[in-house]
Design a protein around this motif. Structure first.
Motif, PDB file in Angstrom:
ATOM      1  N   UNK A   1       6.329 -78.069  26.771  1.00 51.63           N
ATOM      2  CA  UNK A   1       5.230 -78.467  25.890  1.00 51.63           C
ATOM      3  C   UNK A   1       5.739 -78.642  24.470  1.00 51.63           C
ATOM      4  N   UNK A   2       6.656 -77.761  24.033  1.00 52.74           N
ATOM      5  CA  UNK A   2       7.167 -77.869  22.664  1.00 52.74           C
ATOM      6  C   UNK A   2       7.949 -79.160  22.450  1.00 52.74           C
ATOM      7  N   UNK A   3       8.463 -79.745  23.537  1.00 53.18           N
ATOM      8  CA  UNK A   3       9.236 -80.986  23.420  1.00 53.18           C
ATOM      9  C   UNK A   3       8.372 -82.244  23.516  1.00 53.18           C
ATOM     10  N   UNK A   4       7.100 -82.081  23.834  1.00 55.98           N
ATOM     11  CA  UNK A   4       6.225 -83.248  23.971  1.00 55.98           C
ATOM     12  C   UNK A   4       5.843 -83.817  22.607  1.00 55.98           C
ATOM     13  N   UNK A   5       5.475 -85.107  22.562  1.00 57.28           N
ATOM     14  CA  UNK A   5       5.021 -85.696  21.292  1.00 57.28           C
ATOM     15  C   UNK A   5       3.763 -85.006  20.778  1.00 57.28           C
ATOM     16  N   UNK A   6       3.686 -84.799  19.475  1.00 61.19           N
ATOM     17  CA  UNK A   6       2.487 -84.217  18.871  1.00 61.19           C
ATOM     18  C   UNK A   6       1.300 -85.143  19.096  1.00 61.19           C
ATOM     19  N   UNK A   7       0.142 -84.554  19.372  1.00 60.79           N
ATOM     20  CA  UNK A   7      -1.051 -85.349  19.680  1.00 60.79           C
ATOM     21  C   UNK A   7      -1.891 -85.635  18.449  1.00 60.79           C
ATOM     22  N   UNK A   8      -1.778 -84.798  17.418  1.00 63.07           N
ATOM     23  CA  UNK A   8      -2.622 -84.951  16.230  1.00 63.07           C
ATOM     24  C   UNK A   8      -1.761 -84.936  14.978  1.00 63.07           C
ATOM     25  N   UNK A   9      -2.290 -85.534  13.906  1.00 61.69           N
ATOM     26  CA  UNK A   9      -1.657 -85.400  12.595  1.00 61.69           C
ATOM     27  C   UNK A   9      -1.599 -83.926  12.205  1.00 61.69           C
ATOM     28  N   UNK A  10      -0.512 -83.540  11.554  1.00 59.96           N
ATOM     29  CA  UNK A  10      -0.384 -82.151  11.109  1.00 59.96           C
ATOM     30  C   UNK A  10      -1.327 -81.872   9.946  1.00 59.96           C
ATOM     31  N   UNK A  11      -1.375 -82.753   8.969  1.00 60.94           N
ATOM     32  CA  UNK A  11      -2.260 -82.579   7.830  1.00 60.94           C
ATOM     33  C   UNK A  11      -1.924 -81.335   7.029  1.00 60.94           C
ATOM     34  N   UNK A  12      -2.850 -80.959   6.149  1.00 63.78           N
ATOM     35  CA  UNK A  12      -2.708 -79.767   5.309  1.00 63.78           C
ATOM     36  C   UNK A  12      -4.018 -78.991   5.324  1.00 63.78           C
ATOM     37  N   UNK A  13      -3.896 -77.663   5.328  1.00 69.14           N
ATOM     38  CA  UNK A  13      -5.075 -76.807   5.272  1.00 69.14           C
ATOM     39  C   UNK A  13      -4.705 -75.528   4.550  1.00 69.14           C
ATOM     40  N   UNK A  14      -5.614 -75.006   3.776  1.00 63.30           N
ATOM     41  CA  UNK A  14      -5.348 -73.813   2.975  1.00 63.30           C
ATOM     42  C   UNK A  14      -5.234 -72.590   3.871  1.00 63.30           C
ATOM     43  N   UNK A  15      -4.135 -71.862   3.748  1.00 62.07           N
ATOM     44  CA  UNK A  15      -3.945 -70.598   4.449  1.00 62.07           C
ATOM     45  C   UNK A  15      -4.325 -69.489   3.472  1.00 62.07           C
ATOM     46  N   UNK A  16      -5.354 -68.749   3.792  1.00 62.37           N
ATOM     47  CA  UNK A  16      -5.970 -67.846   2.820  1.00 62.37           C
ATOM     48  C   UNK A  16      -5.434 -66.433   2.970  1.00 62.37           C
ATOM     49  N   UNK A  17      -4.842 -65.924   1.905  1.00 66.30           N
ATOM     50  CA  UNK A  17      -4.439 -64.515   1.862  1.00 66.30           C
ATOM     51  C   UNK A  17      -5.615 -63.683   1.367  1.00 66.30           C
ATOM     52  N   UNK A  18      -6.005 -62.634   2.101  1.00 66.39           N
ATOM     53  CA  UNK A  18      -7.173 -61.845   1.688  1.00 66.39           C
ATOM     54  C   UNK A  18      -7.009 -61.282   0.285  1.00 66.39           C
ATOM     55  N   UNK A  19      -8.028 -61.485  -0.524  1.00 65.83           N
ATOM     56  CA  UNK A  19      -8.001 -60.951  -1.889  1.00 65.83           C
ATOM     57  C   UNK A  19      -9.330 -60.299  -2.245  1.00 65.83           C
ATOM     58  N   UNK A  20     -10.220 -60.216  -1.279  1.00 67.13           N
ATOM     59  CA  UNK A  20     -11.519 -59.606  -1.537  1.00 67.13           C
ATOM     60  C   UNK A  20     -11.437 -58.087  -1.591  1.00 67.13           C
ATOM     61  N   UNK A  21     -12.501 -57.483  -2.051  1.00 62.65           N
ATOM     62  CA  UNK A  21     -12.582 -56.033  -2.191  1.00 62.65           C
ATOM     63  C   UNK A  21     -13.694 -55.499  -1.304  1.00 62.65           C
ATOM     64  N   UNK A  22     -13.405 -54.411  -0.590  1.00 62.25           N
ATOM     65  CA  UNK A  22     -14.434 -53.754   0.214  1.00 62.25           C
ATOM     66  C   UNK A  22     -15.162 -52.771  -0.696  1.00 62.25           C
ATOM     67  N   UNK A  23     -16.343 -53.172  -1.141  1.00 60.16           N
ATOM     68  CA  UNK A  23     -17.117 -52.361  -2.096  1.00 60.16           C
ATOM     69  C   UNK A  23     -18.017 -51.400  -1.325  1.00 60.16           C
ATOM     70  N   UNK A  24     -18.003 -50.114  -1.654  1.00 66.03           N
ATOM     71  CA  UNK A  24     -18.801 -49.143  -0.896  1.00 66.03           C
ATOM     72  C   UNK A  24     -20.291 -49.249  -1.192  1.00 66.03           C
ATOM     73  N   UNK A  25     -21.102 -48.767  -0.281  1.00 65.09           N
ATOM     74  CA  UNK A  25     -22.542 -48.660  -0.457  1.00 65.09           C
ATOM     75  C   UNK A  25     -22.813 -47.662  -1.598  1.00 65.09           C
ATOM     76  N   UNK A  26     -23.549 -48.057  -2.630  1.00 66.34           N
ATOM     77  CA  UNK A  26     -23.814 -47.125  -3.742  1.00 66.34           C
ATOM     78  C   UNK A  26     -24.439 -45.811  -3.295  1.00 66.34           C
ATOM     79  N   UNK A  27     -25.281 -45.846  -2.269  1.00 68.58           N
ATOM     80  CA  UNK A  27     -25.891 -44.610  -1.787  1.00 68.58           C
ATOM     81  C   UNK A  27     -24.835 -43.659  -1.225  1.00 68.58           C
TER      82      UNK A  27
END
Length: 578
Positions: free
Chosen positions: A163-189
Motif C-alpha cells: 500500500x505504501x508503494x501505491x500512487x497517492x489518491x488525494x492531494x496532500x495539501x496543508x492543515x494546521x497541526x495543533x499543539x495543546x495550549x489551553x488551560x484546564x481551569x478548576x470549578x470555582x466551587x
C-alpha cells in the motif's frame, strides 16, 4: 500531488516539523525508506534494535514536547518496537510509530512474519489503525499525529508495504497541526472547598509530581503560605527539588529523606500533578488531589476532595482564598528529620570514600553530579541507577533527568541518550547505565558511534542485578541468579569505536568522568562498583526487616557468610531501624 503513499507520508511528517525517524530498514519498509532517501529533508537514524528506536523517539518527544517518530518492519520489527512504545505511552510522550505490515492481500493467511499490529499495539497507544487503501491518506495520518500531540500519547499507523508503494489518491495539501495550549481551569466551587480544607487543617504537606512543571512558583507560594513541607515523586524531582526551602525528599521504593513521615503525619495531604503509583506509601486518608487529568483523581487513594484543573491555574485561584499562617512547627520538625536522614543515609558513602574498594556507586553519582554541565541531560536506567540518580543528581531548573519511571523497562538509558543527543546536539548528554541494562542493548553503542553522538555512558558495573537482588532479600529469599560478574564493558565500547576507560580506584573516578565528558564523541566509563551497596527504602516494615534477616540467615547456611559480612559492612550506616 505526492507520487506514492510513502511520499505523502514523508511530506506530512515534514509539515509536522519532524526532523528524523529512528528505525531499522526492512523489506516492508522499503517504499518508505526510499521516499526518505529521495526527499532528503528527514534524517533516518539507523539503530540496531527497534526497541532502541522507540526508546530514542520516546526520549526526544519527552524532552522536546514535539512529535517524534520511529518505524519498524513487519513481524519481528514490530514486536521489537513494543517495549519502547510502552515506555512512551506511560510517560506521556507524543510518538508516532510507523508499523509496516505484510502485503495486504496476505493478511489473515498465516503469511511469513504475519502479526496483527492493530491488536499488538492497542494497549500501548492511544490511536492505532490500519491503512488499507491509499484513499485513507492523508486524513488518517493527520488524525494519528494530532491524537499523539493532543493526548501526549503513542499513535501507531499500520501500513502494508504494498500500500505504501501505491500512487497517492488525494492531494496532500496543508492543515494546521495543533499543539495543546489551553488551560484546564478548576470549578470555582471546588477551589472554595479546597480553601476551606486547607484553612481547617492544623498541618499541611504537599506531594508533587511532573504535572507541576510550569507551576513551580505557585507550589512554592502555597508552601510558604501554609508552612508546608514539599515531597515529590521521582518524576517531580527535576521541577521542584532545587532551591526549595520546603523540600523533604522523595517517597516510594526509591525514596529518601522525611517525605514518608511528612505525608503521613500531616493533618492534610495535597497531591498536585502526580499519578504516584505506590498506594502503600500514601496514608489513604486526609487527602485532596489536584490534576489536569480527571481520570487520575482518586485512583491511588481515597479523597476528601478531587479538583480537576492544571496545577498552575488551580493554585493561582487557591492562593487568594486561603489564610496565611506563621506556625512553622510542623514544617521545621519535618525539615530536621529530613536533614538527619540525608546526613545518615544519603551522605553515608560520599564522604571519606577514597579508601573504600570496590567503588561505592553513590560516590560515582556524587562526583558525576559535580562534573556534569549545568544544562546536561541525564538519562537513567531502571533499577539501582534510578536510586543513585534520585539521591545524588541535583536538578537546577536547566538540567533534565529522565528515565523509564512509569514503565520501568531495563536498558532504557542508552537509547534515551541517543534520542536526547540527536535532538539536542549542543548539550551534554549522560547515560547512567547499569551493567544489566546496558548489556541488553549493547548494539546501541554502535548506533552512538556510527552517528558520532557526543554522549557519555557511565556504566555502574557491579556484575549484579542489584535491584532484583534487594527485592529477593526483603522477601526472604537468598539472592539467586542475580550475580554474574562484571563484563569488560570498556573493552566492548573500545571495540565499537568509542572512547572508553575502566575505573577500579575511587581516586580516579573524577578524572575519568571529566575526560569522558570532555570527549568530542561517544565515550564510556566502566566503573567497577560494589555489588553489596544496596538501596534501603525510606520506610521499612517489620515484615521487610524479617525477610532481609531471613535471607541473610539462608545465605549464611548456604556457605555465603563472607558475602553477608561484606553486605553488612557496606550497608550498616544506611539501614534505618524499623
Amino acid at each position: 500531488m505526492s507520487r506514492t503513499v510513502a511520499d505523502q507520508m514523508i511530506e506530512l511528517l515534514h509539515q509536522a516539523g519532524v526532523e528524523r525517524i529512528y528505525g531499522l530498514v526492512g523489506d516492508s519498509l522499503n517504499p518508505l525508506a526510499d521516499a526518505i532517501r529521495r526527499d532528503g529533508r528527514i534524517r533516518w537514524v539507523h539503530v540496531h534494535n527497534e526497541e532502541g528506536a522507540a526508546l530514542a523517539a520516546a526520549a526526544e518527544a519527552q524532552l522536546t514536547g514535539r512529535l517524534a517518530v520511529c518505524a519498524g518492519s513487519c513481524g519481528p520489527g514490530n514486536t521489537h518496537l513494543v517495549q519502547g512504545l510502552y515506555d512512551a505511552h506511560r510517560t506521556g510522550a507524543p510518538v508516532l510509530a510507523i508499523a509496516s505490515h505484510i502485503p495486504s492481500v496476505q493478511i489473515g493467511t498465516g503469511y511469513f512474519q504475519e502479526t496483527h499490529p492493530e491488536h499488538l499495539f492497542a494497549e500501548c497507544s492511544g490511536y492505532c489503525e490500519l491503512i488499507s487503501r491509499p484513499e485513507q491518506m492523508p486524513r488518517m495520518q493527520r488524525m494519528a499525529m494530532q491524537s499523539a500531540i493532543a493526548h501526549r500519547d503513542v499513535s501507531v499507523l499500520v501500513l502494508p508495504g504494498d500500500v505504501s508503494a501505491e500512487p497517492a489518491a488525494h492531494d496532500t495539501g496543508h492543515s494546521d497541526l495543533v499543539t495543546p495550549s489551553g488551560t484546564v481551569v478548576p470549578d470555582p466551587a471546588k477551589v472554595d472547598e479546597l480553601a476551606r480544607l486547607v484553612d481547617g487543617a492544623s498541618s499541611v504537606t504537599l506531594f508533587v509530581g511532573a504535572g507541576i512543571a510550569g507551576a513551580r512558583d505557585e507550589v512554592l507560594a502555597l508552601a510558604g503560605a501554609v508552612q508546608a513541607p514539599i515531597g515529590h515523586s521521582l518524576g517531580g524531582k527535576e521541577w521542584i527539588q532545587y532551591d526549595n526551602p520546603y523540600d523533604v525528599g522523595m517517597s516510594g521504593l526509591l525514596g529518601y529523606g522525611a517525605c514518608y513521615e511528612a505525608t503521613h503525619e500531616a493533618d492534610l495531604l495535597i497531591l498536585i500533578g502526580t499519578d504516584f503509583p505506590y498506594d502503600d506509601f500514601l496514608p489513604q486518608a486526609r487527602t485532596v488531589q489536584i490534576d489536569a487529568e480527571a481520570a487520575h483523581l482518586g485512583r491511588r487513594t481515597v479523597l476528601e476532595l478531587g479538583v480537576h484543573g492544571d496545577a498552575r491555574s488551580t493554585l493561582a485561584a487557591l492562593l487568594p482564598r486561603i489564610t496565611a499562617r506563621t506556625d512553622r512547627s510542623f514544617l521545621d520538625r519535618m525539615l530536621r528529620r529530613h536533614a538527619e536522614a540525608l546526613e545518615k543515609v544519603v551522605g553515608a558513602y560520599t564522604r571519606k570514600v577514597s579508601d573504600l574498594r570496590p567503588i561505592h556507586p553513590e560516590h560515582v553519582a556524587d562526583v558525576l553530579d559535580d562534573e556534569m554541565a549545568d544544562d546536561a541531560i541525564a538519562t537513567v536506567d531502571t533499577g539501582m541507577c534510578n536510586v543513585w540518580a534520585a539521591r545524588y543528581l541535583t536538578p537546577n531548573g536547566r538540567r533534565r533527568i529522565i528515565g523509564s519511571y512509569r514503565h520501568g523497562t531495563m536498558a532504557n538509558a542508552l537509547p534515551h541518550a541517543i534520542g536526547a543527543a540527536s535532538a539536542f546536539p549542543g548539550r551534554q548528554v549522560v547515560s547512567l547505565s547499569g551493567d544489566g541494562g546496558l548489556t541488553m542493548l549493547l548494539g546501541e553503542l554502535l548506533t552512538a558511534v556510527e552517528h558520532e553522538l557526543p554522549l557519555t555512558v557511565v556504566a555502574f558495573n557491579n556484575g549484579s542485578l542489584g535491584m532484583i537482588r534487594l527485592e529477593m532479600m526483603v522477601a526472604g529469599y537468598p539472592s539467586f541468579q542475580t550475580d554474574h560478574g562484571p563484563a569488560d564493558l570498556a573493552g566492548i565500547a573500545r571495540a565499537a569505536g568509542a572512547h572508553a576507560v575502566t575505573v577500579e580506584d575511587p581516586d580516579h573516578v573524577r578524572s575519568a568522568l571529566r575526560t569522558a565528558l570532555d570527549h568530542d564523541g561517544p565515550s564510556l566509563v566502566d566503573v567497577r562498583t560494589d555489588p553489596n551497596a544496596l538501596s534501603i527504602p525510606p520506610h521499612v516494615t517489620a515484615a521487610q526487616v524479617r525477610g532481609f534477616a531471613l535471607a541473610a540467615t539462608r545465605t549464611v547456611l548456604d556457605g555465603g557468610v563472607g558475602k553477608m559480612i561484606e553486605l553488612a559492612r557496606s550497608n550498616l550506616r544506611s539501614i534505618p531501624r524499623p
